[in-house]
Design a protein around this motif. Structure first.
Motif, PDB file in Angstrom:
ATOM      1  N   UNK A  92       0.829  -1.207   0.000  1.00  0.00           N
ATOM      2  CA  UNK A  92       0.000   0.000   0.000  1.00  0.00           C
ATOM      3  C   UNK A  92       0.862   1.255   0.000  1.00  0.00           C
ATOM      4  N   UNK A  93       0.430   2.297  -0.726  1.00  0.00           N
ATOM      5  CA  UNK A  93       1.228   3.518  -0.871  1.00  0.00           C
ATOM      6  C   UNK A  93       1.288   4.331   0.427  1.00  0.00           C
ATOM      7  N   UNK A  94       2.320   5.138   0.610  1.00  0.00           N
ATOM      8  CA  UNK A  94       2.572   5.801   1.900  1.00  0.00           C
ATOM      9  C   UNK A  94       1.545   6.847   2.313  1.00  0.00           C
ATOM     10  N   UNK A  95       0.823   7.452   1.354  1.00  0.00           N
ATOM     11  CA  UNK A  95      -0.136   8.505   1.696  1.00  0.00           C
ATOM     12  C   UNK A  95      -1.543   7.980   1.966  1.00  0.00           C
ATOM     13  N   UNK A  96      -1.737   6.686   1.814  1.00  0.00           N
ATOM     14  CA  UNK A  96      -3.071   6.102   1.950  1.00  0.00           C
ATOM     15  C   UNK A  96      -3.521   6.111   3.405  1.00  0.00           C
ATOM     16  N   UNK A  97      -4.736   6.609   3.654  1.00  0.00           N
ATOM     17  CA  UNK A  97      -5.313   6.662   5.001  1.00  0.00           C
ATOM     18  C   UNK A  97      -6.319   5.531   5.231  1.00  0.00           C
ATOM     19  N   UNK A 116       1.087   0.288   4.904  1.00  0.00           N
ATOM     20  CA  UNK A 116       1.904   1.486   5.011  1.00  0.00           C
ATOM     21  C   UNK A 116       1.764   2.165   6.370  1.00  0.00           C
ATOM     22  N   UNK A 117       2.837   2.793   6.837  1.00  0.00           N
ATOM     23  CA  UNK A 117       2.749   3.676   7.995  1.00  0.00           C
ATOM     24  C   UNK A 117       1.894   4.877   7.607  1.00  0.00           C
ATOM     25  N   UNK A 139       0.266  -1.249  10.905  1.00  0.00           N
ATOM     26  CA  UNK A 139       1.061  -0.106  11.374  1.00  0.00           C
ATOM     27  C   UNK A 139       0.558   0.473  12.691  1.00  0.00           C
ATOM     28  N   UNK A 140       1.422   1.197  13.365  1.00  0.00           N
ATOM     29  CA  UNK A 140       1.079   1.802  14.661  1.00  0.00           C
ATOM     30  C   UNK A 140       0.021   2.890  14.532  1.00  0.00           C
ATOM     31  N   UNK A 141      -0.175   3.390  13.315  1.00  0.00           N
ATOM     32  CA  UNK A 141      -1.154   4.461  13.090  1.00  0.00           C
ATOM     33  C   UNK A 141      -2.576   3.942  12.923  1.00  0.00           C
ATOM     34  N   UNK A 162      -1.070  -2.815  16.679  1.00  0.00           N
ATOM     35  CA  UNK A 162      -0.885  -1.951  17.854  1.00  0.00           C
ATOM     36  C   UNK A 162      -2.062  -2.080  18.809  1.00  0.00           C
ATOM     37  N   UNK A 163      -1.871  -1.655  20.025  1.00  0.00           N
ATOM     38  CA  UNK A 163      -2.952  -1.672  21.011  1.00  0.00           C
ATOM     39  C   UNK A 163      -3.932  -0.538  20.716  1.00  0.00           C
ATOM     40  N   UNK A 164      -5.155  -0.717  21.187  1.00  0.00           N
ATOM     41  CA  UNK A 164      -6.155   0.343  21.052  1.00  0.00           C
ATOM     42  C   UNK A 164      -6.891   0.362  19.731  1.00  0.00           C
ATOM     43  N   UNK A 165      -6.622  -0.612  18.863  1.00  0.00           N
ATOM     44  CA  UNK A 165      -7.313  -0.654  17.565  1.00  0.00           C
ATOM     45  C   UNK A 165      -8.740  -1.149  17.773  1.00  0.00           C
ATOM     46  N   UNK A 166      -9.695  -0.438  17.177  1.00  0.00           N
ATOM     47  CA  UNK A 166     -11.087  -0.901  17.209  1.00  0.00           C
ATOM     48  C   UNK A 166     -11.258  -1.991  16.164  1.00  0.00           C
ATOM     49  N   UNK A 167     -11.646  -3.179  16.616  1.00  0.00           N
ATOM     50  CA  UNK A 167     -11.793  -4.321  15.715  1.00  0.00           C
ATOM     51  C   UNK A 167     -13.275  -4.580  15.497  1.00  0.00           C
TER      52      UNK A 167
END
Length: 395
Positions: A92-97, A116-117, A139-141, A162-167
């Protein structure tokens, strides 16, 4: 070649060529909806400057093996690469949200996904029924994993997140990672069966049925009769007239027209001048032109193949029902009434219902994972129904 593309105001609207690995021209900012829908491509070169890949842009490109994203990509929309059964790797490309809903749904050959980060959300069903990868590193983001995002990824054993991800609901359902036994349970209860139980011939909820036409995904198909509010997961068959039009007017059509005018012009001139009557080599001349017209015969053969590929039988699977449209007759059954599904050869799927009745789905060529996908969606619906039933009993 730029002539192989229809481009309007920087948006690539449609690909008309036949290259295995087309190169998108510079200046394109967006790959539009359905631009490469069902195209016979193995790869594509996307130039820097493209920021968006539209809805269903590469839907059902079954020969697509590789896709490399330029760094400029910011948006991958819903169904962008859905049903790309030969796709092997995605970075996945770096700017993808966000990865759009169903973006890589049904990419059954995926061996690796590199996230991607900076990625914040993975949409609903984004990688459902996705490939043979056994590990993903998120990624951590990342903040959200959508409902059924990695469901039925049957080799996924390790997830680093990462922790805190809504699944979301059932995000990893049907995977070894989730330690669910759905696959084994389905295999145990699957048996050989022969079917016929579409027991309702009329349209469902006739007052609420909303006819709709999904661009690029069929002519008069079952999807036109989907009840308002239902979410469409799978559409098969009813190819419509677009492949026929493409076979007639696409590719070598201009060349064929010139070729025919030239050859038939010569033959007509010879006929008018009486050359055939005087020439002892008439048979040889006719055989020569029969061979010389080979591009015309190839063009006609493509049209015949496209016409034969047209089918009036179509299937649509939504979050509530399985629809069949055959020769203008609509039939359907509730998804929660499906107990299991099993592939029977290349052109058939057998389904067993919860009450023991059986269905035979035929009339089109099914993708190799259709039975397992239908099975998974039916199990999801049954689980929801059981949960709602239990909730009602506690009230």
């Amino acid at each position: 070649m730029r002539d192989d593309f229809t481009i309007e105001d920087g948006v690539l609207v449609e690909y008309l060529g036949d290259e295995a690995v087309p190169e998108i021209p510079g200046g394109v900012r967006e790959i539009g909806e359905d631009a490469f829908f069902g195209a016979n491509i193995e790869g594509v070169i996307i130039p820097e400057g493209v920021t968006k890949i539209g809805e269903s842009a590469f839907y059902s490109c079954s020969d697509l093996k590789e896709i490399r994203f330029p760094d400029s990509i910011e948006e991958i929309c819903e169904d962008a690469f859905s049903e790309c059964e030969s796709l092997l790797r995605v970075a996945l490309p770096p700017k993808l949200k966000k990865v759009g809903d169903n973006a890589f749904n049904g990419c059954t050959s995926l061996e690796e996904v590199v996230f991607n980060d900076g990625l914040e959300e993975i949409g609903d069903d984004a990688f459902m029924f996705g490939g043979v990868f056994d590990k993903i590193t998120l990624p951590s983001t990342l903040k959200t994993i959508g409902d059924w995002a990695f469901a039925e990824c049957e080799r996924l054993t390790e997830v680093v997140m990462p922790s805190g991800v809504h699944i979301g609901s059932s995000a990893f359902s049907g995977t070894p990672y989730a330690e669910e036994k759905q696959k084994a349970e389905r295999a145990a209860r699957r048996k050989s069966f022969d079917v016929s139980r579409f027991n309702r011939e009329e349209e469902p909820a006739s007052k609420t049925v909303k006819k709709r036409y999904l661009k690029g995904k069929g002519g008069h198909a079952a999807s036109e009769y989907v009840a308002s509010g239902e979410r469409v997961y799978i559409e098969l068959g009813a190819k419509g007239k677009k492949p026929v039009r493409k076979a007639v007017f696409g590719g070598i059509f201009p060349f064929v027209v010139i070729w025919m005018l030239f050859d038939f012009g010569i033959l007509g001139g010879m006929a008018v001048s009486g050359v055939f009557a005087k020439n002892p080599f008439m048979l040889f001349i006719l055989l020569f032109f029969a061979v010389h017209l080979m591009p015309v015969w190839i063009w006609i053969g493509g049209i015949v193949k496209a016409v034969r590929g047209y089918t009036d039988t179509s299937y649509t699977v939504t979050d509530k029902r399985l629809y069949l449209c055959d020769g203008g007759t609509l039939k359907y059954c509730e998804l929660e009434d499906i107990r299991s599904a099993e592939e029977k050869g290349a052109d058939g799927v057998n389904v067993v219902m919860t009450d023991g009745c059986e269905l035979a789905l035929t009339g089109i060529k099914f993708p190799r994972d259709f039975a397992s996908r239908l099975d998974g969606l039916a199990e999801k619906k049954r689980a929801e129904a059981e949960k709602n039933s239990a909730s009602d009993e506690t009230k």
